[in-house]
Design an enzyme around this catalytic site. Structure first.
Site, PDB file in Angstrom:
ATOM      1  N   TRP A  29      89.065  88.185 -40.573  1.00 13.06           N
ATOM      2  CA  TRP A  29      90.387  87.631 -40.241  1.00 13.06           C
ATOM      3  C   TRP A  29      91.433  88.623 -40.740  1.00 13.06           C
ATOM      4  O   TRP A  29      91.384  89.017 -41.921  1.00 13.06           O
ATOM      5  CB  TRP A  29      90.535  86.279 -40.953  1.00 13.06           C
ATOM      6  CG  TRP A  29      91.760  85.506 -40.636  1.00 13.06           C
ATOM      7  CD1 TRP A  29      92.303  85.282 -39.405  1.00 13.06           C
ATOM      8  CD2 TRP A  29      92.603  84.824 -41.581  1.00 13.06           C
ATOM      9  NE1 TRP A  29      93.428  84.489 -39.526  1.00 13.06           N
ATOM     10  CE2 TRP A  29      93.632  84.203 -40.848  1.00 13.06           C
ATOM     11  CE3 TRP A  29      92.580  84.675 -42.967  1.00 13.06           C
ATOM     12  CZ2 TRP A  29      94.630  83.454 -41.439  1.00 13.06           C
ATOM     13  CZ3 TRP A  29      93.571  83.924 -43.569  1.00 13.06           C
ATOM     14  CH2 TRP A  29      94.586  83.318 -42.810  1.00 13.06           C
ATOM     15  N   ASP A  32      84.909  81.997 -48.231  1.00 13.05           N
ATOM     16  CA  ASP A  32      86.001  81.386 -47.461  1.00 13.05           C
ATOM     17  C   ASP A  32      85.390  80.295 -46.579  1.00 13.05           C
ATOM     18  O   ASP A  32      84.533  80.574 -45.736  1.00 13.05           O
ATOM     19  CB  ASP A  32      86.708  82.457 -46.616  1.00 13.05           C
ATOM     20  CG  ASP A  32      88.011  81.935 -46.020  1.00 13.05           C
ATOM     21  OD1 ASP A  32      88.291  80.721 -46.158  1.00 13.05           O
ATOM     22  OD2 ASP A  32      88.747  82.730 -45.413  1.00 13.05           O
ATOM     23  N   LYS A  67      91.724  72.683 -40.192  1.00 22.71           N
ATOM     24  CA  LYS A  67      90.982  72.473 -38.951  1.00 22.71           C
ATOM     25  C   LYS A  67      90.265  71.127 -38.963  1.00 22.71           C
ATOM     26  O   LYS A  67      90.388  70.336 -38.035  1.00 22.71           O
ATOM     27  CB  LYS A  67      89.954  73.598 -38.732  1.00 22.71           C
ATOM     28  CG  LYS A  67      90.425  75.015 -39.042  1.00 22.71           C
ATOM     29  CD  LYS A  67      91.588  75.454 -38.249  1.00 22.71           C
ATOM     30  CE  LYS A  67      91.935  76.898 -38.143  1.00 22.71           C
ATOM     31  NZ  LYS A  67      92.586  77.700 -39.084  1.00 22.71           N
TER      32      LYS A  67
HETATM   33  C1  LMR Z   1      93.313  81.932 -36.662  1.00 24.19           C
HETATM   34  O1  LMR Z   1      92.588  82.819 -37.124  1.00 24.19           O
HETATM   35  O2  LMR Z   1      93.717  81.918 -35.485  1.00 24.19           O
HETATM   36  C2  LMR Z   1      93.708  80.778 -37.539  1.00 24.19           C
HETATM   37  O3  LMR Z   1      93.088  80.871 -38.766  1.00 24.19           O
HETATM   38  C3  LMR Z   1      95.167  80.615 -37.610  1.00 24.19           C
HETATM   39  C4  LMR Z   1      95.829  81.715 -38.379  1.00 24.19           C
HETATM   40  O4  LMR Z   1      96.578  81.378 -39.304  1.00 24.19           O
HETATM   41  O5  LMR Z   1      95.626  82.901 -38.084  1.00 24.19           O
END
Ligand code: LMR
Length: 397
Positions: free
Chosen positions: A132, A212, A247
Site C-alpha cells: 500500500w 497490518d 472495511k
Molecule cells: C485503499 O487502499 O484504497 C484503501 O485502503 C483506502 C486508502 O486509504 O487508500
C-alpha cells in the site's frame, strides 16, 4: 516577504485522487474500481444495519462527549483484542496484549512509525514490494530506514521464494511489515505452510513483526483471517498489529482502528503502552470516539454481534462471487486463463497484471477507473455489468 513562495505543488494521492476523476466523468456506464471501499449491488457503500442499531443506542444512551483518554475507550480495546486474538487466548488472561485506539488503521501505522522511531531507533522496517503506497510514505516521513522484500514476480504471481530469501538477509532485529490477509494491493495471500516458514525465519533473525490487519473478515472469514496473527502471537513474545474497522464495520469516515502491542509480560506491556500513549498525545491527543463506541456496542452485544457477522459474511461472499464472475466474463474473450488469478486472490483488491498504459486506456476509452499499478477494487464492480467490464479489459489486452 512571501513565506510560501518556494513551496512546490506535489501530485495528488494516487488512490484518493481517483475519487475526483471518477466523480467528474459524465459517462453513466463508468466503473469505480479505485479506492478500497465496498459497494453493494446498487453501487452504494451502505451503513451496516448493525452499525445503525448501535448508533441508535448511542444516541439514546450516551451521557457525555468528554475525552476518552490516550488509549481510547477501554471496552473497544478489550473487545477488539478478543476479535483479533480470540477471547480465550492466554495472551489476554496474561495481560500481555493491549490496544491503543487510533484514527483508523492509518493512524495505527502512523503511531507505530513514531513508536519505532522513538523506542527502537536503530531498526529498519521492511515492506513488501509492492505494498500500500501509504506504508511507504508513513515510514519514510518518520525518517525510518525503509527496505523492501519481493512479493510479486514478473509473472504477476506471489514470489514466495524471493520473499523468503530476502528475509534471510534482513538485519537482525529489524521490523517486518506483513499483511495478515487480503494483501493490498495484490490480493495474493500466504498459505498456512508459507506463514510457518516466515515465522521460522522471523524467529531465527529475531525480527519484530508488524502485522497490518485491515481486512479481517474479507478474505476467508473473521476467524480464518486471524489465523496468522494468532500463530505469531502464540509463538513470539512480542508483536505489533494494526487493526482497522474501516472495511469490516464499514466505518471508513469514522476513523476507527487500533495499534495492538503484545509484550513478553504484563509489566513490559505497561512500559510499551506508556510510550504509545505519550506519542499519541503529540499526534491527536485523544482518538475520535464515535466509531469505536459503535464497534464496542456491536461486539459487546450478542445479538448485534451476530447480525454484524452475517453482514461481514455477505460482503465477503459477494466479493468472492464477483471475482469468479469476472473471470467467467473474461472467458468469453479467451482470457480466462490469463486472468485466472483474479478468482484465486483474496479481499477487495486484485493485482490484475494490467500495466499503466492499459489502465490509462481503460479510463480514457471505457471510463473504468483503477490504480495505475493495475490494482482493481473488485468490490467496486457490478455483477450485472461484468460482461461490459470484461469487454473493456479485453479491448486493451
Ligand atoms: C485503499 O487502499 O484504497 C484503501 O485502503 C483506502 C486508502 O486509504 O487508500
Amino acid at each position: 516577504m512571501n513565506h510560501f513562495a518556494a513551496i512546490p505543488r506535489v501530485p495528488g494521492d494516487s488512490i484518493l485522487g481517483l475519487l475526483d476523476a471518477y466523480a467528474a466523468d459524465p459517462n453513466p456506464n463508468k466503473f469505480d474500481l479505485g479506492v478500497g471501499v465496498y459497494k453493494d449491488a446498487q453501487g452504494l457503500t451502505p451503513i451496516l444495519r448493525s452499525v445503525k442499531l448501535a448508533e441508535q443506542r448511542l444516541v439514546d444512551n450516551l451521557q457525555s462527549k468528554s475525552y476518552i483518554g490516550g488509549h481510547g475507550e477501554p471496552a473497544f480495546g478489550r473487545l477488539l483484542n478478543d476479535l483479533v486474538f480470540g477471547a480465550s487466548n492466554p495472551l489476554i488472561a496474561g495481560q500481555r496484549v493491549g490496544a491503543t485506539q487510533t484514527p483508523g488503521g492509518t493512524g495505527a501505522l502512523r503511531l507505530c512509525a513514531d513508536f519505532i522511531a522513538h523506542c527502537l531507533p536503530s531498526r529498519g522496517i521492511w515492506l513488501s514490494d509492492p505494498t500500500w503506497p501509504i506504508h511507504e510514505s508513513i515510514f519514510t516521513e518518520a525518517r525510518l530506514k525503509v527496505g523492501h522484500y519481493p512479493y510479486v514476480g514478473a509473472d504477476n504471481r506471489l514470489n514466495f521464494d524471493g520473499m523468503l530469501a530476502a528475509f534471510e538477509n534482513i538485519p537482525l532485529g529489524d521490523v517486518v511489515l506483513l499483511h495478515a490477509c487480503c494483501h493490498n494491493p495484490t490480493g495474493f495471500d500466504l498459505s498456512q505452510a508459507q506463514w510457518r516458514q516466515v515465522l521460522d525465519v522471523v524467529k531465527r533473525r529475531e525480527l519484530l513483526p508488524l502485522i497490518d490487519f485491515a481486512y479481517q473478515g474479507f478474505g476467508d472469514g473473521l476467524e480464518q483471517d486471524a489465523w496468522a496473527v494468532r500463530l505469531f502471537a502464540d509463538e513470539l513474545p512480542e508483536l505489533l498489529v494494526t487493526s482497522s474497522c474501516s472495511k469490516n464495520f464499514g466505518l471508513y469516515r469514522e476513523r476507527t482502528g487500533a495499534l495492538i502491542a503484545c509484550a513478553a509480560n504484563a509489566e513490559k506491556l505497561l512500559d510499551v503502552r506508556s510510550q504509545l500513549s505519550a506519542l499519541a498525545r503529540n499526534l491527536w491527543s485523544n482518538p475520535p470516539a464515535h466509531g469505536a463506541a459503535v464497534v464496542a456496542q456491536i461486539l459487546g452485544d450478542a445479538e448485534l454481534k451476530t447480525l454484524w457477522e452475517v453482514e461481514v459474511e455477505a460482503m465477503r461472499s459477494r466479493i468472492a462471487e464477483l471475482r469468479v464472475g469476472l473471470v467467467a466474463a473474461l472467458a468469453a474473450h479467451g482470457l480466462a486463463e490469463h486472468f485466472a488469478h483474479i478468482a484465486e486472490q483474496r479481499g477487495m483488491f486484485s493485482y490484475t497484471g494490467l500495466n499503466a498504459h492499459q489502465v490509462e486506456r481503460l479510463r480514457d476509452e471505457h471510463s473504468v477507473y483503477m490504480v495505475s499499478s493495475g490494482r482493481a477494487n473488485v468490490a467496486g464492480a457490478d455483477a450485472s455489468r461484468l460482461d461490459k467490464l470484461a469487454a473493456a479489459i479485453a479491448s486493451v489486452c
